[in-house]
Scaffold this motif. Structure first.
Motif, PDB file in Angstrom:
ATOM      1  N   GLY A 157       0.882  -5.591   6.019  1.00 46.53           N
ATOM      2  CA  GLY A 157      -0.123  -5.071   6.922  1.00 46.53           C
ATOM      3  C   GLY A 157       0.036  -5.664   8.307  1.00 46.53           C
ATOM      4  N   PRO A 158      -0.868  -5.349   9.239  1.00 47.41           N
ATOM      5  CA  PRO A 158      -0.725  -5.803  10.620  1.00 47.41           C
ATOM      6  C   PRO A 158      -0.722  -7.328  10.717  1.00 47.41           C
ATOM      7  CG  PRO A 158      -2.386  -4.082  10.426  1.00 47.41           C
ATOM      8  CD  PRO A 158      -2.027  -4.503   9.031  1.00 47.41           C
ATOM      9  N   LYS A 159       0.133  -7.844  11.572  1.00 48.27           N
ATOM     10  CA  LYS A 159       0.202  -9.279  11.792  1.00 48.27           C
ATOM     11  C   LYS A 159      -0.937  -9.710  12.707  1.00 48.27           C
ATOM     12  CE  LYS A 159       3.354 -12.921  13.369  1.00 48.27           C
ATOM     13  NZ  LYS A 159       4.679 -13.198  13.951  1.00 48.27           N
ATOM     14  N   ARG A 160      -1.641 -10.755  12.291  1.00 50.25           N
ATOM     15  CA  ARG A 160      -2.761 -11.231  13.081  1.00 50.25           C
ATOM     16  C   ARG A 160      -2.290 -12.196  14.161  1.00 50.25           C
ATOM     17  NH1 ARG A 160      -7.478 -12.637   8.601  1.00 50.25           N
ATOM     18  NH2 ARG A 160      -7.706 -10.529   7.756  1.00 50.25           N
ATOM     19  N   ASP A 220       6.036  27.303  10.740  1.00 50.35           N
ATOM     20  CA  ASP A 220       4.787  27.599  11.435  1.00 50.35           C
ATOM     21  C   ASP A 220       3.559  27.265  10.602  1.00 50.35           C
ATOM     22  OD1 ASP A 220       5.179  29.618   9.573  1.00 50.35           O
ATOM     23  OD2 ASP A 220       4.255  31.164  10.809  1.00 50.35           O
ATOM     24  N   ARG A 221       3.752  26.775   9.367  1.00 47.70           N
ATOM     25  CA  ARG A 221       2.621  26.458   8.511  1.00 47.70           C
ATOM     26  C   ARG A 221       2.460  24.969   8.240  1.00 47.70           C
ATOM     27  NH1 ARG A 221       0.190  30.045   5.335  1.00 47.70           N
ATOM     28  NH2 ARG A 221      -1.493  28.584   5.732  1.00 47.70           N
ATOM     29  N   MET A 222       3.391  24.140   8.707  1.00 47.92           N
ATOM     30  CA  MET A 222       3.343  22.720   8.362  1.00 47.92           C
ATOM     31  C   MET A 222       3.493  21.817   9.571  1.00 47.92           C
ATOM     32  SD  MET A 222       5.917  20.415   5.994  1.00 47.92           S
ATOM     33  CE  MET A 222       5.075  20.642   4.433  1.00 47.92           C
ATOM     34  N   THR A 223       2.730  20.727   9.548  1.00 47.07           N
ATOM     35  CA  THR A 223       2.892  19.627  10.485  1.00 47.07           C
ATOM     36  C   THR A 223       3.063  18.352   9.670  1.00 47.07           C
ATOM     37  OG1 THR A 223       1.524  20.652  12.198  1.00 47.07           O
ATOM     38  CG2 THR A 223       1.813  18.278  12.319  1.00 47.07           C
ATOM     39  N   LEU A 224       4.179  17.663   9.855  1.00 45.61           N
ATOM     40  CA  LEU A 224       4.426  16.408   9.147  1.00 45.61           C
ATOM     41  C   LEU A 224       3.767  15.264   9.909  1.00 45.61           C
ATOM     42  CD1 LEU A 224       8.224  16.770   8.296  1.00 45.61           C
ATOM     43  CD2 LEU A 224       6.294  17.118   6.761  1.00 45.61           C
ATOM     44  N   THR A 225       3.057  14.403   9.178  1.00 46.40           N
ATOM     45  CA  THR A 225       2.435  13.241   9.801  1.00 46.40           C
ATOM     46  C   THR A 225       2.809  11.995   9.013  1.00 46.40           C
ATOM     47  OG1 THR A 225       0.392  13.434   8.504  1.00 46.40           O
ATOM     48  CG2 THR A 225       0.476  14.610  10.602  1.00 46.40           C
ATOM     49  N   VAL A 226       3.063  10.917   9.737  1.00 45.61           N
ATOM     50  CA  VAL A 226       3.395   9.645   9.090  1.00 45.61           C
ATOM     51  C   VAL A 226       3.086   8.522  10.059  1.00 45.61           C
ATOM     52  CG1 VAL A 226       5.796   9.698   9.873  1.00 45.61           C
ATOM     53  CG2 VAL A 226       5.207   8.365   7.855  1.00 45.61           C
ATOM     54  N   GLN A 227       2.639   7.391   9.524  1.00 45.59           N
ATOM     55  CA  GLN A 227       2.392   6.216  10.347  1.00 45.59           C
ATOM     56  C   GLN A 227       3.561   5.259  10.168  1.00 45.59           C
ATOM     57  OE1 GLN A 227      -0.760   3.165   9.394  1.00 45.59           O
ATOM     58  NE2 GLN A 227      -1.657   3.968  11.293  1.00 45.59           N
ATOM     59  N   LEU A 228       4.206   4.888  11.254  1.00 47.34           N
ATOM     60  CA  LEU A 228       5.416   4.082  11.191  1.00 47.34           C
ATOM     61  C   LEU A 228       5.192   2.709  11.819  1.00 47.34           C
ATOM     62  CD1 LEU A 228       8.006   6.790  12.304  1.00 47.34           C
ATOM     63  CD2 LEU A 228       7.531   6.034   9.973  1.00 47.34           C
ATOM     64  N   PRO A 229       5.344   1.640  11.051  1.00 48.64           N
ATOM     65  CA  PRO A 229       5.266   0.305  11.635  1.00 48.64           C
ATOM     66  C   PRO A 229       6.537  -0.003  12.407  1.00 48.64           C
ATOM     67  CG  PRO A 229       5.845   0.143   9.326  1.00 48.64           C
ATOM     68  CD  PRO A 229       5.571   1.603   9.606  1.00 48.64           C
ATOM     69  N   ARG A 230       6.441  -0.936  13.332  1.00 51.33           N
ATOM     70  CA  ARG A 230       7.615  -1.327  14.114  1.00 51.33           C
ATOM     71  C   ARG A 230       8.551  -2.218  13.309  1.00 51.33           C
ATOM     72  NH1 ARG A 230      11.752  -1.877  16.096  1.00 51.33           N
ATOM     73  NH2 ARG A 230      12.301  -2.454  18.226  1.00 51.33           N
ATOM     74  N   HIS A 231       7.976  -3.071  12.450  1.00 49.73           N
ATOM     75  CA  HIS A 231       8.776  -4.015  11.692  1.00 49.73           C
ATOM     76  C   HIS A 231       8.541  -3.838  10.195  1.00 49.73           C
ATOM     77  CE1 HIS A 231       9.803  -6.071  15.404  1.00 49.73           C
ATOM     78  NE2 HIS A 231       8.520  -6.106  15.713  1.00 49.73           N
ATOM     79  N   SER A 232       9.557  -4.146   9.401  1.00 52.00           N
ATOM     80  CA  SER A 232       9.462  -3.927   7.956  1.00 52.00           C
ATOM     81  C   SER A 232       8.395  -4.782   7.309  1.00 52.00           C
ATOM     82  CB  SER A 232      10.818  -4.207   7.296  1.00 52.00           C
ATOM     83  OG  SER A 232      11.219  -5.538   7.519  1.00 52.00           O
ATOM     84  N   TRP A 233       8.106  -5.978   7.854  1.00 50.42           N
ATOM     85  CA  TRP A 233       7.100  -6.833   7.231  1.00 50.42           C
ATOM     86  C   TRP A 233       5.714  -6.200   7.292  1.00 50.42           C
ATOM     87  CZ3 TRP A 233       3.234  -8.013  10.534  1.00 50.42           C
ATOM     88  CH2 TRP A 233       3.513  -8.078  11.907  1.00 50.42           C
TER      89      TRP A 233
END
Length: 257
Positions: free
Chosen positions: A250-253, A232-245
């Motif tokens: 960074g983001p593919k242009r 009740d004291r923690m919220t886990l946050t993480v940003q997950l890319p779709r592909h390992s590259w």
């Protein structure tokens, strides 16, 4: 009454209430509401396009979780302060409110023969001793986690000074170690009687178990630990890319116009 036998209208209301509950919880945790009472029922009904009973059911679910409480004459207030813990780098809890301070209380220190798994993780000879530290972490005045840490014997005195630092990993840096990569495994568990008493929660309350191995910049193990964190004291946050590259580059242009 089982879900299969529940009246269809009751099922629809139950599902709607849980959806509103999830959205309200996210808004509370991310502090999208101003401090103090939550919006009134009429405003919540409008915001979620929900009936009054659905809103009341959603608030009741949040009260059961201990996230809000009802005060007659005042309204419904948020009562749980969640720590948002991102998995972007190695760090301790980050309080939501600036007034909250992170602190540690050492419960015990000892030298014991290392269990086989501890010896393997710390790269100690079989049958050798290790240091064992039991400590509590507080965020503000409330207990946040209970931890058992195993360290090589020379680090026992170093880690015992963790009570004097706000960020636990800082104790190693103050002793001259340059930290490297830490392995973390996370799973959901329930509080046993001892841990429940330490964390001021009910026996069987949900916890997050963090199993971690801390290494210095050369890969040498410094600490193998199990931290039990109040759910009740923690919220886990993480940003997950779709592909390992995307992790590496960074983001593919897209093609240029």
């Amino acid at each position: 009454m089982t879900q299969a036998r529940m009246d269809p209208r009751t099922q629809r209301r139950s599902r709607a209430a849980r959806r509103v509950r999830d959205l309200l919880r996210a808004a509370i945790v991310l502090e999208e509401f101003s401090a103090g009472p939550l919006p009134g029922e009429a405003e919540l009904m409008l915001s979620f396009s929900a009936s009054r009973q659905v809103v009341r059911d959603a608030l009741a679910l949040l009260r059961d979780e201990g996230l809000v409480k009802r005060i007659p004459g005042t309204g419904t207030l948020s009562v749980a302060s969640k720590v948002r813990h991102s998995f972007s780098y190695m760090h301790g809890p980050e309080p939501v409110r600036d007034t909250e301070v992170v602190s540690h209380r050492i419960l015990s220190t000892a030298r014991e023969i290392a269990a086989p798994r501890v010896a393997e993780r710390l790269r100690l000879p079989k049958g050798s001793a290790c240091g064992v530290i039991e400590y509590l972490t507080y965020v503000g005045e409330e207990p946040y986690s209970a931890c058992t840490a195993y360290v090589p014997p020379p680090l026992l005195d170093v880690v015992a000074r963790g009570q004097q630092v706000e960020e636990w990993y800082r104790v190693y840096e103050l002793a001259g170690f340059e930290l490297g990569v830490t392995d973390q495994a996370v799973e959901a568990i329930l509080a046993d009687d001892l841990v429940a008493g330490l964390l001021n929660v009910a026996t069987g309350a949900p916890l997050l178990l963090f199993e971690r191995l801390v290494r210095d910049h050369t890969g040498t193990p410094l600490e193998y630990a199990f931290a039990r964190v109040r759910g009740d004291r923690m919220t886990l946050t993480v940003q997950l890319p779709r592909h390992s590259w995307q992790c590496r580059r960074g983001p593919k242009r897209g093609p240029e116009a």
